[in-house]
Design a protein around this motif. Sequence first.
Motif, PDB file in Angstrom:
ATOM      1  N   GLY A  38       0.815  -1.218   0.000  1.00  0.00           N
ATOM      2  CA  GLY A  38       0.000   0.000   0.000  1.00  0.00           C
ATOM      3  C   GLY A  38       0.843   1.259   0.000  1.00  0.00           C
ATOM      4  O   GLY A  38       0.382   2.323  -0.409  1.00  0.00           O
ATOM      5  N   GLU A  39       2.097   1.148   0.471  1.00  0.00           N
ATOM      6  CA  GLU A  39       2.950   2.325   0.617  1.00  0.00           C
ATOM      7  C   GLU A  39       4.042   2.398  -0.468  1.00  0.00           C
ATOM      8  O   GLU A  39       4.985   3.186  -0.362  1.00  0.00           O
ATOM      9  N   GLU A  40       3.924   1.564  -1.496  1.00  0.00           N
ATOM     10  CA  GLU A  40       5.008   1.428  -2.479  1.00  0.00           C
ATOM     11  C   GLU A  40       5.380   2.737  -3.164  1.00  0.00           C
ATOM     12  O   GLU A  40       6.544   2.960  -3.531  1.00  0.00           O
ATOM     13  N   ALA A  41       4.404   3.620  -3.358  1.00  0.00           N
ATOM     14  CA  ALA A  41       4.691   4.868  -4.078  1.00  0.00           C
ATOM     15  C   ALA A  41       5.715   5.719  -3.339  1.00  0.00           C
ATOM     16  O   ALA A  41       6.472   6.470  -3.969  1.00  0.00           O
ATOM     17  N   VAL A  42       5.755   5.597  -2.025  1.00  0.00           N
ATOM     18  CA  VAL A  42       6.686   6.412  -1.240  1.00  0.00           C
ATOM     19  C   VAL A  42       8.125   5.980  -1.513  1.00  0.00           C
ATOM     20  O   VAL A  42       8.976   6.798  -1.889  1.00  0.00           O
ATOM     21  N   ALA A  43       8.395   4.702  -1.319  1.00  0.00           N
ATOM     22  CA  ALA A  43       9.769   4.213  -1.515  1.00  0.00           C
ATOM     23  C   ALA A  43      10.240   4.439  -2.945  1.00  0.00           C
ATOM     24  O   ALA A  43      11.353   4.910  -3.180  1.00  0.00           O
ATOM     25  N   VAL A  44       9.388   4.125  -3.896  1.00  0.00           N
ATOM     26  CA  VAL A  44       9.783   4.230  -5.305  1.00  0.00           C
ATOM     27  C   VAL A  44       9.941   5.691  -5.721  1.00  0.00           C
ATOM     28  O   VAL A  44      10.936   6.071  -6.347  1.00  0.00           O
ATOM     29  N   GLY A  45       8.988   6.520  -5.360  1.00  0.00           N
ATOM     30  CA  GLY A  45       9.051   7.923  -5.769  1.00  0.00           C
ATOM     31  C   GLY A  45      10.234   8.656  -5.168  1.00  0.00           C
ATOM     32  O   GLY A  45      10.929   9.414  -5.864  1.00  0.00           O
ATOM     33  N   VAL A  73       2.458  15.563   1.175  1.00  0.00           N
ATOM     34  CA  VAL A  73       2.342  15.030  -0.181  1.00  0.00           C
ATOM     35  C   VAL A  73       1.366  13.852  -0.164  1.00  0.00           C
ATOM     36  O   VAL A  73       1.313  13.099   0.816  1.00  0.00           O
ATOM     37  N   ASP A  74       0.612  13.698  -1.236  1.00  0.00           N
ATOM     38  CA  ASP A  74      -0.236  12.516  -1.404  1.00  0.00           C
ATOM     39  C   ASP A  74       0.676  11.312  -1.638  1.00  0.00           C
ATOM     40  O   ASP A  74       1.208  11.135  -2.732  1.00  0.00           O
ATOM     41  N   GLY A  75       0.841  10.496  -0.615  1.00  0.00           N
ATOM     42  CA  GLY A  75       1.744   9.363  -0.696  1.00  0.00           C
ATOM     43  C   GLY A  75       1.207   8.199  -1.499  1.00  0.00           C
ATOM     44  O   GLY A  75       1.885   7.174  -1.640  1.00  0.00           O
ATOM     45  N   MET A  76      -0.002   8.322  -2.050  1.00  0.00           N
ATOM     46  CA  MET A  76      -0.559   7.272  -2.904  1.00  0.00           C
ATOM     47  C   MET A  76      -0.389   7.616  -4.380  1.00  0.00           C
ATOM     48  O   MET A  76      -0.854   6.876  -5.244  1.00  0.00           O
TER      49      MET A  76
END
Length: 365
Positions: A80-87, A242-245
């Motif tokens: 669910g939190e993948e966008a944070v690490a990748v971004g 920031v929108d973390g999604m």
Amino acid sequence: MSAARPTTRTGKDSAPPKPGRKTATAERKADTGPPPVGRPDVRRRTDLLTAMLRIRRFEERCVELYSAAKIRGFVHLYIGEEAVAVGVNEALTPEDAVVSTYREHGHALARGLTAEAVMAEMYGKATGCSGGRGGSMHLFDASRRFYGGSAIVAGGLPLAAGLALADRMRGMPRVTCCFFGDGAFAEGEFHETANLAALWNLPLLLVCENNLYAMGTALTREHAQTDLAMRAASYGMPAWAVDGMDVDAVEQSARRAVEGIRAGTGPHFLELRTYRFRAHSMYDPDRYRKKAEIEEWKSRDPIDRLTHLMRDNGELDDSELTRIEQRITDEIDRAVDAAEQAPEEPVEDLLRHVTSTSAEEVSRP
């Protein structure tokens, strides 16, 4: 948000900071507005999607392996939190440093650790990235400047400040990025680190993954003021939510922060508002969240969001998505096979790495 006085990383400015040196202004406010966004091209979006899918599928396999008792100990999933690490990792270079949390599989994979090295570590095998001694909560790879996870909430923050200080004193144009959760924001280590980082103008990116729960405690039951970006700004550092999604928004915000840090404006703080779809850990019965809340956040799944965006733009079709999924499945299958076949650490090596070589020489009869 006012600009801070730029500093250089060479010559006299590379000397240790002096106590009491003021490098930030109290007028800075939390910036909750959208960052300037230059939309990534198709190839970049495909890379972002692939990286998020790799984390998701890796952890889904970990659930299966944990249930089969192939993986032991505590496991905290990042689903669910993948966008944070990748971004965020997209905005960093290989020379920058990353300090993680105990929910770190995503950070490690996004940083470039191979699925094979991480899976072997999950198995506790000698070929794991930490030699099989760390397990899920202590992934580490100095060659990637990935200075690990820590089982201690907020434990990575002082370490990150130290890495940033070392680079500053050596005149290295590096950024240290520290991931931590909203639970860590309530710890003294966060406030001590934020204070010193701002006071010493350290090249430090503080990334708070606000998933609304510190284990089973809701944010509203732990913090009197839940606008974490605003509170971080009180230390005199640029800070915004920031929108973390949304992986695009995360990446562009991280780039903006990293560019500011490299320009000498000191530490920056990002509050990534996100959500974990799974319980705190594999042992957690997850009785503190309502199903409706979980389903609402799942409707904002960062992977589905990017997939739909790319489909709507004609940038992704079924065959391409199938190809990406199959490549990731094959990669994880190879990682599991390698972990299954990998050796255990020899018994005669168990005392290695317990003390430093110099300490061993002193204690030797």
